[in-house]
Design a protein around this motif. Sequence first.
Motif: not given
Length: 149
Positions: A56-68
Amino acid sequence: MALNKYVSEVKVIEHNQQVVFNYLSNFENLSTYLNSGLIEKITEKVPQIKITDFESDRDSCKFNITGLGLAEIKIVNREPFKTIKVKSSGGLPLSFTFWIQLMPVNEYKTKMRLTLHAEMSMMIKMMAGSKLEEGINQLADTLSKLPYQ
C-alpha cells in the motif's frame, strides 16, 4: 451485472472526527495494522480466502486473493473529516465503490457508517451476497477498534 447496496450498522469510535478521518484516509496506516496479523485472522475465519502480497501507499493498496486474482483499491475522493470514497480495480469478478462516512457526536466521539455498492453477476451474488452483508458489519466493527492516533 447488477448493482447491489450494502450498508453497515452505525458504529461509535472513541476518537475525534479529524483523527479518525486522517487515519482512515491513509492506506499506509491500514497496511501496518493488516500486516500485524489481521490478514491471518481473515484467513482463519474464511479459509477459502487467502490474501497475499499486500502492498500500500497513501492512496491505494493491492493484494492477491487466491483463486480470484489481483485486487486493487484506490481512494478516489476525500471530503475532509466527513467522507472517504474508495473504488476497486484489478482482476476481481466484481467491482465496487465504498464509502466511509463520519459524523461527529462530540469532540471525542465519531459515528461511522460504511456503504458498499457492488456490481456483480447473479452467480457471484448468490455465492457471496450474504457474506458481503455480514462482512460490511464486521469491517465496520474492525475499523471502529483501530488504534487511532
